[in-house]
Design an enzyme around this catalytic site. Structure first.
Site, PDB file in Angstrom:
ATOM      1  N   PHE A  16      13.617   5.669  10.537  1.00  0.00           N
ATOM      2  CA  PHE A  16      12.308   5.165  10.132  1.00  0.00           C
ATOM      3  C   PHE A  16      11.393   6.353   9.879  1.00  0.00           C
ATOM      4  CE2 PHE A  16       8.173   3.120  10.446  1.00  0.00           C
ATOM      5  CZ  PHE A  16       8.404   1.991   9.679  1.00  0.00           C
ATOM      6  N   VAL A  17      10.840   6.435   8.676  1.00  0.00           N
ATOM      7  CA  VAL A  17      10.023   7.588   8.297  1.00  0.00           C
ATOM      8  C   VAL A  17       8.570   7.176   8.044  1.00  0.00           C
ATOM      9  CG1 VAL A  17      11.952   8.918   7.358  1.00  0.00           C
ATOM     10  CG2 VAL A  17      10.723   7.353   5.855  1.00  0.00           C
ATOM     11  N   GLU A  67       7.704   2.525  -6.258  1.00  0.00           N
ATOM     12  CA  GLU A  67       7.828   2.157  -4.835  1.00  0.00           C
ATOM     13  C   GLU A  67       7.847   3.400  -3.958  1.00  0.00           C
ATOM     14  OE1 GLU A  67       7.369   0.427  -2.493  1.00  0.00           O
ATOM     15  OE2 GLU A  67       8.456  -1.440  -2.398  1.00  0.00           O
ATOM     16  N   ASP A  68       7.501   3.205  -2.697  1.00  0.00           N
ATOM     17  CA  ASP A  68       7.585   4.323  -1.753  1.00  0.00           C
ATOM     18  C   ASP A  68       9.012   4.511  -1.237  1.00  0.00           C
ATOM     19  OD1 ASP A  68       7.465   1.890  -0.414  1.00  0.00           O
ATOM     20  OD2 ASP A  68       6.062   2.552   1.130  1.00  0.00           O
ATOM     21  N   ASP A  82      14.687  -0.039   1.077  1.00  0.00           N
ATOM     22  CA  ASP A  82      15.431  -0.150   2.328  1.00  0.00           C
ATOM     23  C   ASP A  82      16.519  -1.205   2.116  1.00  0.00           C
ATOM     24  OD1 ASP A  82      15.976   0.190   5.022  1.00  0.00           O
ATOM     25  OD2 ASP A  82      14.437  -1.200   5.686  1.00  0.00           O
ATOM     26  N   LYS A 140       0.815  -1.193   0.000  1.00  0.00           N
ATOM     27  CA  LYS A 140       0.000   0.000   0.000  1.00  0.00           C
ATOM     28  C   LYS A 140       0.859   1.258   0.000  1.00  0.00           C
ATOM     29  CE  LYS A 140      -3.161  -2.410   3.061  1.00  0.00           C
ATOM     30  NZ  LYS A 140      -3.323  -2.677   4.500  1.00  0.00           N
ATOM     31  N   GLY A 141       2.132   1.092   0.411  1.00  0.00           N
ATOM     32  CA  GLY A 141       2.994   2.253   0.654  1.00  0.00           C
ATOM     33  C   GLY A 141       3.120   3.224  -0.503  1.00  0.00           C
ATOM     34  N   ARG A 177      -0.172   6.924   7.063  1.00  0.00           N
ATOM     35  CA  ARG A 177      -0.043   6.927   5.593  1.00  0.00           C
ATOM     36  C   ARG A 177      -0.655   8.191   4.990  1.00  0.00           C
ATOM     37  NH1 ARG A 177       1.555   1.756   3.890  1.00  0.00           N
ATOM     38  NH2 ARG A 177       0.689  -0.007   5.037  1.00  0.00           N
ATOM     39  N   ASP A 204       3.836   3.881   6.490  1.00  0.00           N
ATOM     40  CA  ASP A 204       3.115   3.701   7.759  1.00  0.00           C
ATOM     41  C   ASP A 204       4.015   3.247   8.900  1.00  0.00           C
ATOM     42  OD1 ASP A 204       3.488   0.984   6.686  1.00  0.00           O
ATOM     43  OD2 ASP A 204       2.178   0.373   8.336  1.00  0.00           O
ATOM     44  N   LYS A 232      16.976   4.489   0.917  1.00  0.00           N
ATOM     45  CA  LYS A 232      17.857   4.413   2.100  1.00  0.00           C
ATOM     46  C   LYS A 232      19.056   3.542   1.723  1.00  0.00           C
ATOM     47  CE  LYS A 232      14.681   4.248   6.037  1.00  0.00           C
ATOM     48  NZ  LYS A 232      14.104   3.306   7.015  1.00  0.00           N
TER      49      LYS A 232
END
Ligand code: IMP
Ligand code: MG
Length: 182
Positions: free
Chosen positions: A151-152, A98-99, A102, A42-43, A164, A158, A130
């Site tokens: 962590f954002v 993509e959001d 990582d 969902k990101g 979100r 989320d 990242k």
């Protein structure tokens, strides 16, 4: 909800500017290629709805839901397909939206999958990257911002299902995580 935010990293305006720039480049690069533009739910949903409106050429949209995280801030390493695409990627130019990247495990798994399904090409566009945390050798083709190893949340991202809907990207106050560990 807004009281839980320690600091804003990227404002709505900064995110908009970055999205416009990436959209212009994508438009140039994909002119005549009719890409299949894939939203990773969902990101990426919030960023996706903005970036597709900056892609000014023929393209098709599709959605996929994968999960690599439980309710945790550290990657578990497992990537599960929860909802697959409706469209075949065979012989298509694929653009994954993509959001955040990582460890790169999610993207590595998706790129391998689309290649196995005989996509003509696979490119990656991510709002945030990242690079410090990378385990897999994934390099995005289009990046909005390189973020520090924090962590954002917000703009699709989320923490335990929340935040979100924030119109910016920010960092949570440490006590929010601490509250959840008790
Ligand atoms: P990767 O497989 O480790 O690259 O994980 C990528 C996914 O983890 C992203 O699509 C996000 O859903 C999630 N993720 C990674 N870092 C963050 C973060 O800082 N905030 C929220 N979600 C994150
Ligand atoms: Mg995600």
């Amino acid at each position: 909800m807004n009281d839980d935010i320690l600091k804003v990293l990227y404002s709505r305006e900064q995110l908009q500017d970055a999205t416009e720039k990436m959209g212009k480049q994508i438009t140039k690069d994909f002119e005549g290629k009719d890409p299949l533009v894939i939203c990773i739910l969902k990101g990426a949903a919030v960023f996706y709805s903005d970036i597709v409106r900056e892609i000014n050429t023929y393209c098709e949209l599709d959605f996929m839901d994968v999960s690599s995280y439980g309710n945790e801030t550290v990657s578990s390493g497992d990537v599960k397909i929860i909802k697959d695409l409706d469209t075949s990627v065979e012989d298509r130019n694929v653009l994954i939206i993509e959001d955040i990247i990582d460890t790169g495990r999610t993207l590595k798994c998706l790129v391998d999958l689309f290649e196995k399904r005989n996509a003509k090409s696979v490119k990656i566009c991510t709002l945030l990257d990242k690079p410090d945390r990378r385990i897999e050798g994934i390099v995005p083709d289009y990046t909005g911002f390189k973020v520090p190893n924090e962590f954002v949340v917000g703009f699709g991202l989320d923490y335990m299902g929340h935040y979100r809907n924030l119109p910016f990207v920010g960092v949570l106050k440490p006590e929010i995580y601490a509250d959840n560990q008790e």
